[in-house]
Scaffold this motif. Sequence first.
Motif, PDB file in Angstrom:
ATOM      1  N   VAL A 146       1.599   5.669  -1.950  1.00 13.71           N
ATOM      2  CA  VAL A 146       2.923   6.204  -2.250  1.00 13.71           C
ATOM      3  C   VAL A 146       2.986   7.664  -1.839  1.00 13.71           C
ATOM      4  CG1 VAL A 146       4.572   6.731  -4.070  1.00 13.71           C
ATOM      5  CG2 VAL A 146       3.284   4.607  -4.146  1.00 13.71           C
ATOM      6  N   TYR A 147       2.022   8.422  -2.246  1.00 13.10           N
ATOM      7  CA  TYR A 147       1.999   9.855  -1.964  1.00 13.10           C
ATOM      8  C   TYR A 147       0.574  10.337  -2.167  1.00 13.10           C
ATOM      9  CZ  TYR A 147       3.479  14.774  -2.153  1.00 13.10           C
ATOM     10  OH  TYR A 147       3.642  16.100  -1.910  1.00 13.10           O
ATOM     11  N   LYS A 148       0.125  11.270  -1.364  1.00 13.46           N
ATOM     12  CA  LYS A 148      -1.278  11.671  -1.372  1.00 13.46           C
ATOM     13  C   LYS A 148      -1.757  12.165  -2.736  1.00 13.46           C
ATOM     14  CE  LYS A 148      -1.267  12.906   3.531  1.00 13.46           C
ATOM     15  NZ  LYS A 148      -1.338  14.015   4.509  1.00 13.46           N
ATOM     16  N   ALA A 149      -0.861  12.802  -3.504  1.00 12.60           N
ATOM     17  CA  ALA A 149      -1.276  13.392  -4.773  1.00 12.60           C
ATOM     18  C   ALA A 149      -1.288  12.391  -5.918  1.00 12.60           C
ATOM     19  CB  ALA A 149      -0.366  14.559  -5.123  1.00 12.60           C
ATOM     20  N   GLU A 150      -0.822  11.181  -5.671  1.00 10.30           N
ATOM     21  CA  GLU A 150      -0.750  10.184  -6.737  1.00 10.30           C
ATOM     22  C   GLU A 150      -1.732   9.044  -6.481  1.00 10.30           C
ATOM     23  OE1 GLU A 150       3.233   8.815  -7.081  1.00 10.30           O
ATOM     24  OE2 GLU A 150       4.013  10.725  -7.815  1.00 10.30           O
ATOM     25  N   LYS A 151      -2.249   8.482  -7.568  1.00 13.12           N
ATOM     26  CA  LYS A 151      -3.176   7.366  -7.451  1.00 13.12           C
ATOM     27  C   LYS A 151      -2.394   6.064  -7.540  1.00 13.12           C
ATOM     28  CE  LYS A 151      -7.047   9.989  -9.347  1.00 13.12           C
ATOM     29  NZ  LYS A 151      -8.073  10.098 -10.420  1.00 13.12           N
ATOM     30  N   LYS A 152      -1.455   5.910  -6.609  1.00 15.61           N
ATOM     31  CA  LYS A 152      -0.600   4.726  -6.586  1.00 15.61           C
ATOM     32  C   LYS A 152      -0.602   4.104  -5.205  1.00 15.61           C
ATOM     33  CE  LYS A 152       2.838   5.905 -10.137  1.00 15.61           C
ATOM     34  NZ  LYS A 152       4.272   6.187 -10.353  1.00 15.61           N
ATOM     35  N   GLN A 153      -0.316   2.807  -5.176  1.00 14.48           N
ATOM     36  CA  GLN A 153      -0.150   2.066  -3.937  1.00 14.48           C
ATOM     37  C   GLN A 153       1.215   1.389  -3.944  1.00 14.48           C
ATOM     38  OE1 GLN A 153      -2.468   1.760  -1.464  1.00 14.48           O
ATOM     39  NE2 GLN A 153      -4.169   2.800  -2.480  1.00 14.48           N
ATOM     40  N   ILE A 154       1.728   1.085  -2.759  1.00 15.42           N
ATOM     41  CA  ILE A 154       2.913   0.237  -2.638  1.00 15.42           C
ATOM     42  C   ILE A 154       2.458  -1.157  -2.266  1.00 15.42           C
ATOM     43  CG2 ILE A 154       5.037  -0.186  -1.354  1.00 15.42           C
ATOM     44  CD1 ILE A 154       5.322   2.795  -0.968  1.00 15.42           C
ATOM     45  N   LEU A 155       2.972  -2.144  -2.979  1.00 14.88           N
ATOM     46  CA  LEU A 155       2.589  -3.537  -2.756  1.00 14.88           C
ATOM     47  C   LEU A 155       3.727  -4.307  -2.097  1.00 14.88           C
ATOM     48  CD1 LEU A 155       1.062  -4.318  -6.273  1.00 14.88           C
ATOM     49  CD2 LEU A 155      -0.106  -3.389  -4.267  1.00 14.88           C
ATOM     50  N   ASP A 156       3.375  -5.161  -1.157  1.00 12.78           N
ATOM     51  CA  ASP A 156       4.318  -6.094  -0.566  1.00 12.78           C
ATOM     52  C   ASP A 156       4.332  -7.335  -1.455  1.00 12.78           C
ATOM     53  OD1 ASP A 156       5.623  -8.105   0.851  1.00 12.78           O
ATOM     54  OD2 ASP A 156       4.844  -7.442   2.783  1.00 12.78           O
ATOM     55  N   VAL A 157       5.444  -7.567  -2.164  1.00 14.64           N
ATOM     56  CA  VAL A 157       5.504  -8.690  -3.112  1.00 14.64           C
ATOM     57  C   VAL A 157       6.559  -9.722  -2.709  1.00 14.64           C
ATOM     58  CG1 VAL A 157       4.541  -7.443  -5.079  1.00 14.64           C
ATOM     59  CG2 VAL A 157       6.987  -7.285  -4.618  1.00 14.64           C
ATOM     60  N   HIS A 158       6.788  -9.876  -1.401  1.00 16.56           N
ATOM     61  CA  HIS A 158       7.748 -10.888  -0.934  1.00 16.56           C
ATOM     62  C   HIS A 158       7.437 -12.263  -1.528  1.00 16.56           C
ATOM     63  CE1 HIS A 158       9.057  -7.983   2.144  1.00 16.56           C
ATOM     64  NE2 HIS A 158      10.111  -8.760   2.313  1.00 16.56           N
ATOM     65  N   SER A 159       6.163 -12.609  -1.571  1.00 14.91           N
ATOM     66  CA  SER A 159       5.764 -13.943  -2.039  1.00 14.91           C
ATOM     67  C   SER A 159       5.954 -14.129  -3.535  1.00 14.91           C
ATOM     68  CB  SER A 159       4.296 -14.214  -1.677  1.00 14.91           C
ATOM     69  OG  SER A 159       3.438 -13.297  -2.340  1.00 14.91           O
ATOM     70  N   LEU A 160       6.189 -13.049  -4.264  1.00 16.29           N
ATOM     71  CA  LEU A 160       6.349 -13.119  -5.716  1.00 16.29           C
ATOM     72  C   LEU A 160       7.798 -12.925  -6.150  1.00 16.29           C
ATOM     73  CD1 LEU A 160       3.262 -10.939  -6.783  1.00 16.29           C
ATOM     74  CD2 LEU A 160       3.408 -13.435  -6.740  1.00 16.29           C
ATOM     75  N   MET A 161       8.723 -12.840  -5.172  1.00 20.75           N
ATOM     76  CA  MET A 161      10.119 -12.545  -5.512  1.00 20.75           C
ATOM     77  C   MET A 161      10.868 -13.786  -5.997  1.00 20.75           C
ATOM     78  SD  MET A 161      10.564  -9.312  -5.147  1.00 20.75           S
ATOM     79  CE  MET A 161      12.361  -9.174  -5.240  1.00 20.75           C
ATOM     80  N   TRP A 162      11.832 -13.555  -6.881  1.00 15.07           N
ATOM     81  CA  TRP A 162      12.763 -14.589  -7.329  1.00 15.07           C
ATOM     82  C   TRP A 162      13.557 -15.062  -6.107  1.00 15.07           C
ATOM     83  CZ3 TRP A 162      13.266 -17.677 -11.255  1.00 15.07           C
ATOM     84  CH2 TRP A 162      14.491 -18.263 -11.580  1.00 15.07           C
ATOM     85  N   PRO A 163      13.663 -16.388  -5.878  1.00  8.39           N
ATOM     86  CA  PRO A 163      14.252 -16.882  -4.624  1.00  8.39           C
ATOM     87  C   PRO A 163      15.768 -16.796  -4.532  1.00  8.39           C
ATOM     88  CG  PRO A 163      13.619 -18.715  -6.035  1.00  8.39           C
ATOM     89  CD  PRO A 163      13.131 -17.472  -6.719  1.00  8.39           C
TER      90      PRO A 163
END
Length: 305
Positions: A196-213
């Motif tokens: 997400v940003y270098k100073a944060e311990k976060k990631q962005i996840l691709d959750v297309h497969s987990l989305m409500w259809p």
Amino acid sequence: MFGFNIDSDLELFKDQGDDSIPTITCHQDHSIQLNTQCDMSRFVGRNKYNTIRVYLQGSGKLISIKDMGCFYIDGTNIAYYISTSTFTEAAICIVLGTHILGNILLPKHYLLHAATIAKNGRAVALMGSAGMGKSTMALNLLTSYGYALLSEDMSVLCIDNNDIVAKTGFPYMKAWDDTLRYLEYRGVVLDKIANVYKAEKKQILDVHSLMWPEQSAKLNGIIILKRSLNSDDLPRKLTKMESYISLMDNHYIDYSCTIAERRQQSMLIKNILSTDLPVYTFSYPNGYERLDEATSALDKFITNI
């Protein structure tokens, strides 16, 4: 996305294919660079971190985001200028899919700071202050209990024939590094597409497969997550006044609302609560060692709402 097609020059933000719904356009425009000439008499507000500032300009809103750039919203059109390479395209799209898109949705929707999930046609919004585990609990329910995601971080609610409906949103979500390590320890591996940003311990996840259809789902309740040292704390249903205060305190972009928009959002909340939508508190202990137990208890509670 939230009931709109998205036509954009950012590949991750594009969402098209349904001719029956309106389209939001989003394209880069260097001419909207924020300068020191902003009319302070038309200043709307800023977020609590003072990283986002909002101004009225022309017939729309100009939003400046520290270290990222600026965005101009006019009707269903978004023009943006990114002033730095610090942020990835995924991080920019997260901002577009929440803070920026939210301003377009304001007139007819209530924007709640919550993660909304659904299972067997029943949707619930998980709300809570920072650090209460909204995203962590949602990820655990998505990956281990058969839930699907409608939206993470910003939940978009409206009334449809006396039902409260939650709209399906952006198919990416943020997660703390330690949450991902916990899931990986349990054998769950998710697609991490960017920091997400270098100073944060976060990631962005691709959750297309987990989305409500589907484009939306009926909302059966709102659950406010809380931490507790007492494992015997039982869920509690809030009164309408408590519910109103809690929901108003958790508006996603309150800082971006004009006085008229704030009044409108207050009326929307009153109308939503008039349908007897239940709001509960759900307390669970700190620590990943108790998270499976807490998630199982929450799953059972949701089933009975």
